[in-house]
Scaffold this motif. Structure first.
Motif, PDB file in Angstrom:
ATOM      1  N   ASN A 106       0.821  -1.209   0.000  1.00  0.00           N
ATOM      2  CA  ASN A 106       0.000   0.000   0.000  1.00  0.00           C
ATOM      3  C   ASN A 106       0.857   1.262   0.000  1.00  0.00           C
ATOM      4  O   ASN A 106       0.427   2.301  -0.501  1.00  0.00           O
ATOM      5  N   ALA A 107       2.059   1.142   0.573  1.00  0.00           N
ATOM      6  CA  ALA A 107       2.959   2.295   0.644  1.00  0.00           C
ATOM      7  C   ALA A 107       3.805   2.472  -0.617  1.00  0.00           C
ATOM      8  O   ALA A 107       4.540   3.452  -0.729  1.00  0.00           O
ATOM      9  N   GLY A 108       3.744   1.530  -1.568  1.00  0.00           N
ATOM     10  CA  GLY A 108       4.474   1.688  -2.816  1.00  0.00           C
ATOM     11  C   GLY A 108       5.592   0.701  -3.050  1.00  0.00           C
ATOM     12  O   GLY A 108       6.415   0.888  -3.949  1.00  0.00           O
ATOM     13  N   LYS A 109       5.631  -0.374  -2.271  1.00  0.00           N
ATOM     14  CA  LYS A 109       6.661  -1.400  -2.430  1.00  0.00           C
ATOM     15  C   LYS A 109       6.109  -2.601  -3.215  1.00  0.00           C
ATOM     16  O   LYS A 109       4.909  -2.876  -3.201  1.00  0.00           O
ATOM     17  N   LYS A 110       7.007  -3.302  -3.867  1.00  0.00           N
ATOM     18  CA  LYS A 110       6.692  -4.591  -4.476  1.00  0.00           C
ATOM     19  C   LYS A 110       7.454  -5.649  -3.694  1.00  0.00           C
ATOM     20  O   LYS A 110       8.676  -5.570  -3.554  1.00  0.00           O
ATOM     21  N   VAL A 111       6.733  -6.648  -3.199  1.00  0.00           N
ATOM     22  CA  VAL A 111       7.341  -7.662  -2.357  1.00  0.00           C
ATOM     23  C   VAL A 111       7.132  -9.030  -2.993  1.00  0.00           C
ATOM     24  O   VAL A 111       6.001  -9.406  -3.320  1.00  0.00           O
ATOM     25  N   ASP A 135       6.094   6.168  -5.999  1.00  0.00           N
ATOM     26  CA  ASP A 135       6.384   7.096  -4.915  1.00  0.00           C
ATOM     27  C   ASP A 135       5.803   6.550  -3.612  1.00  0.00           C
ATOM     28  O   ASP A 135       4.714   5.970  -3.588  1.00  0.00           O
ATOM     29  N   ILE A 136       6.560   6.734  -2.526  1.00  0.00           N
ATOM     30  CA  ILE A 136       6.115   6.223  -1.239  1.00  0.00           C
ATOM     31  C   ILE A 136       4.858   6.974  -0.792  1.00  0.00           C
ATOM     32  O   ILE A 136       4.831   8.204  -0.766  1.00  0.00           O
ATOM     33  N   ASN A 137       3.829   6.209  -0.459  1.00  0.00           N
ATOM     34  CA  ASN A 137       2.544   6.748  -0.040  1.00  0.00           C
ATOM     35  C   ASN A 137       2.475   6.757   1.483  1.00  0.00           C
ATOM     36  O   ASN A 137       2.656   5.722   2.119  1.00  0.00           O
ATOM     37  N   SER A 138       2.203   7.910   2.081  1.00  0.00           N
ATOM     38  CA  SER A 138       2.191   8.030   3.540  1.00  0.00           C
ATOM     39  C   SER A 138       0.803   7.925   4.147  1.00  0.00           C
ATOM     40  O   SER A 138       0.646   8.110   5.351  1.00  0.00           O
ATOM     41  N   LEU A 198       7.528   6.799   7.517  1.00  0.00           N
ATOM     42  CA  LEU A 198       6.729   7.453   6.478  1.00  0.00           C
ATOM     43  C   LEU A 198       6.711   8.968   6.659  1.00  0.00           C
ATOM     44  O   LEU A 198       6.772   9.728   5.684  1.00  0.00           O
ATOM     45  N   THR A 199       6.633   9.409   7.910  1.00  0.00           N
ATOM     46  CA  THR A 199       6.614  10.849   8.173  1.00  0.00           C
ATOM     47  C   THR A 199       7.947  11.481   7.800  1.00  0.00           C
ATOM     48  O   THR A 199       7.979  12.588   7.226  1.00  0.00           O
ATOM     49  N   ILE A 200       9.047  10.832   8.105  1.00  0.00           N
ATOM     50  CA  ILE A 200      10.357  11.364   7.726  1.00  0.00           C
ATOM     51  C   ILE A 200      10.506  11.386   6.213  1.00  0.00           C
ATOM     52  O   ILE A 200      11.025  12.359   5.635  1.00  0.00           O
ATOM     53  N   ARG A 201      10.042  10.347   5.533  1.00  0.00           N
ATOM     54  CA  ARG A 201      10.184  10.289   4.076  1.00  0.00           C
ATOM     55  C   ARG A 201       9.393  11.395   3.371  1.00  0.00           C
ATOM     56  O   ARG A 201       9.891  12.047   2.467  1.00  0.00           O
ATOM     57  N   ASN A 202       8.138  11.587   3.772  1.00  0.00           N
ATOM     58  CA  ASN A 202       7.234  12.483   3.039  1.00  0.00           C
ATOM     59  C   ASN A 202       6.814  13.717   3.813  1.00  0.00           C
ATOM     60  O   ASN A 202       5.986  14.497   3.340  1.00  0.00           O
ATOM     61  N   TYR A 209       4.910  13.948   6.178  1.00  0.00           N
ATOM     62  CA  TYR A 209       3.587  13.774   6.773  1.00  0.00           C
ATOM     63  C   TYR A 209       3.212  12.294   6.675  1.00  0.00           C
ATOM     64  O   TYR A 209       3.788  11.548   5.875  1.00  0.00           O
ATOM     65  N   ALA A 210       2.221  11.883   7.472  1.00  0.00           N
ATOM     66  CA  ALA A 210       1.692  10.523   7.377  1.00  0.00           C
ATOM     67  C   ALA A 210       0.333  10.469   8.040  1.00  0.00           C
ATOM     68  O   ALA A 210       0.008  11.261   8.941  1.00  0.00           O
ATOM     69  N   LYS A 211      -0.479   9.519   7.579  1.00  0.00           N
ATOM     70  CA  LYS A 211      -1.775   9.233   8.188  1.00  0.00           C
ATOM     71  C   LYS A 211      -1.883   7.718   8.301  1.00  0.00           C
ATOM     72  O   LYS A 211      -1.977   7.016   7.298  1.00  0.00           O
ATOM     73  N   VAL A 212      -1.847   7.232   9.529  1.00  0.00           N
ATOM     74  CA  VAL A 212      -1.808   5.797   9.792  1.00  0.00           C
ATOM     75  C   VAL A 212      -2.839   5.468  10.860  1.00  0.00           C
ATOM     76  O   VAL A 212      -2.920   6.147  11.888  1.00  0.00           O
ATOM     77  N   ALA A 213      -3.614   4.418  10.636  1.00  0.00           N
ATOM     78  CA  ALA A 213      -4.632   4.007  11.610  1.00  0.00           C
ATOM     79  C   ALA A 213      -3.986   3.554  12.910  1.00  0.00           C
ATOM     80  O   ALA A 213      -2.845   3.071  12.934  1.00  0.00           O
ATOM     81  N   LEU A 214      -4.702   3.728  14.002  1.00  0.00           N
ATOM     82  CA  LEU A 214      -4.242   3.174  15.270  1.00  0.00           C
ATOM     83  C   LEU A 214      -4.226   1.649  15.156  1.00  0.00           C
ATOM     84  O   LEU A 214      -5.096   1.053  14.520  1.00  0.00           O
ATOM     85  N   PRO A 215      -3.251   0.994  15.775  1.00  0.00           N
ATOM     86  CA  PRO A 215      -3.064  -0.445  15.552  1.00  0.00           C
ATOM     87  C   PRO A 215      -3.986  -1.302  16.396  1.00  0.00           C
ATOM     88  O   PRO A 215      -4.554  -0.871  17.400  1.00  0.00           O
ATOM     89  N   GLY A 216      -4.096  -2.573  15.954  1.00  0.00           N
ATOM     90  CA  GLY A 216      -4.839  -3.572  16.713  1.00  0.00           C
ATOM     91  C   GLY A 216      -3.887  -4.646  17.195  1.00  0.00           C
ATOM     92  O   GLY A 216      -2.735  -4.380  17.493  1.00  0.00           O
TER      93      GLY A 216
END
Length: 420
Positions: A59-64, A78-81, A101-105, A107-114
């Motif tokens: 989702n952030a722009g990598k291929k694995v 491009d890396i998606n934050s 992600l915040t350092i790269r771009n 800014y970042a918007k990330v859900a709180l974790p479970g």
């Protein structure tokens, strides 16, 4: 969620090879966001949590790409934050992508974790530390919104508690703060943190003191690609070691790092478990419960006894004559498995954060409900030693932490049935 049916009691005899560490793989995968160059990671376990982190990276722009137990990670856009709620909510370790992600771009918007329901695990240690690294954050509608406003030339962060996740997150963020010296104190000292630091150093990071409570980081402008092999999973190893102590005729575990299991092996010696450690191989012989001695155990951060082995150890202690106790100091409400073990005939009484265990001669099969990853493993061990049929409901948690579970159990002669 699936179910496992077990007919017991069973006896284990044979050999198991321990997989790569899940708790190393997750923060290391998060750290691959720090570079656009190719990363090759060896000895990666194919687990539900690992695949969740791969989904986050994609989702952030990598291929694995998987190649057996190796992951090849490339950047394809491009890396998606801004990351979606779905994959992030599934596990705690996903939050470690916020800082990179915040350092790269900026800014970042990330859900709180479970993650597993094993007690309150707030993210405030993470956010307070990131703030000292120049990252301002606010939480709105279940998401963390962060922006980079600039790091100081030198900063000192003292963690209120040696949190593994916060230590990993702050290290991973600080390494890319060019010309900033970061000193972290009261850090967690787990082997997985050392593994993460060694991985980052192989990418060009400048880190000193990893493996101690004080870590110094000199931020660099950029990191490069690398190939790296992660350590074996000490929690998987400990789980199968306890299984061997409960069920074993003789079980041999390969790909073991002895220093990572020192606290468990020390308890084995006090109990009277017969084991032999040679190079990277651990052999355990199950012996008569009448020959064992009760013990008092407290969980702690490394090098203390790990909370992730507490439920499994409780199964063993339930079968030892006399009175044992387990004090849970890390996740103080991590006793969801106790009621289920008592349904099988165990005698465990919980008072505050301590479980008092009176040994019984046997456990009996029963319908059970698994509540989290390590509780699932504990109930499976209990089911294998119990008389009669046990059905463990809601058991899919276990696939988050144990690679090729059925294959490994079959290797030592254990039979279980999984169905949905």
């Amino acid at each position: 969620m699936g179910k496992i049916k077990v007919i017991g009691p069973q006896e284990a005899n044979g050999e198991i090879t321990i997989s790569g560490s899940k708790n190393s793989a997750l923060p290391i995968l998060a750290a691959t966001l720090l570079t656009d160059e190719r990363i090759i990671l060896n000895n990666i376990p194919n687990l539900a949590d690992v695949n969740t982190m791969i989904e986050i990276l994609e989702n952030a722009g990598k291929k694995v790409t998987w190649q057996d137990s190796t992951l090849i990670i490339d950047t394809v856009s491009d890396i998606n934050s801004i990351l979606p709620y779905g994959p992030v909510r599934r596990m705690r370790a996903s939050f470690n992508v916020l800082g990179p992600l915040t350092i790269r771009n900026k800014y970042a918007k990330v859900a709180l974790p479970g993650g597993c329901s094993i007690g309150v695990r707030p993210v405030n240690f993470h956010l307070e530390g990131l703030k000292k690294l120049g990252i301002e954050s606010q939480i709105e509608h279940g998401f963390t919104h962060s922006k980079y406003i600039g790091a100081p030339d030198k900063t000192h962060i003292s963690l209120p508690f040696p949190s593994v996740g916060a230590t990993e997150h702050l290290i991973t963020t600080a390494v890319l703060l060019e010309n900033t010296e970061t000193i972290l104190t009261n850090c967690a000292q787990e082997p997985e943190i050392i593994d993460l630091c060694n991985f980052l150093i192989s990418m060009g990071a400048k880190i000193e003191g990893h493996g101690t409570s004080n870590i110094k980081i000199h931020g660099v402008k950029q990191l490069h690609g690398t190939e790296y092999t992660i350590i074996p999973d000490r929690i998987e190893a400990g789980t199968y070691a306890i299984l061997g102590a409960v069920l074993g005729k003789e079980i041999t575990l390969k790909n073991i790092i002895e220093d990572h299991l020192f606290s468990l092996l020390d308890i084995f010696e006090k109990i009277g478990i017969n084991y032999k450690m040679k190079k990277n191989t651990l052999t355990i012989k199950g012996i008569s419960k009448l020959e064992l001695s009760p013990v008092d155990v407290e969980t702690a951060t490394f090098p203390g006894f790990p909370t992730d082995l507490q439920p499994q150890l409780m199964v063993l202690l339930s079968l030892i004559p006399g009175r044992s106790s387990v004090t849970e100091n890390v996740f103080k409400t991590r006793f969801n498995h106790v009621d289920e073990l008592n349904r099988m005939g165990a005698k465990i009484f919980v008072e505050s954060n301590t479980a008092i265990i009176t040994g019984v001669s046997k456990l009996s099969g029963a319908p059970l409900e698994a509540t989290d990853l390590r509780a699932s493993a504990a109930l499976l061990i209990a089911a294998l030693i119990a008389d009669g049929e046990t059905i463990i409901n809601n058991v899919d948690h276990i696939f988050r932490g144990y690679e090729r579970l059925f294959e490994k159990l079959e290797n030592v002669g254990l039979k279980i049935e999984y169905y949905e």
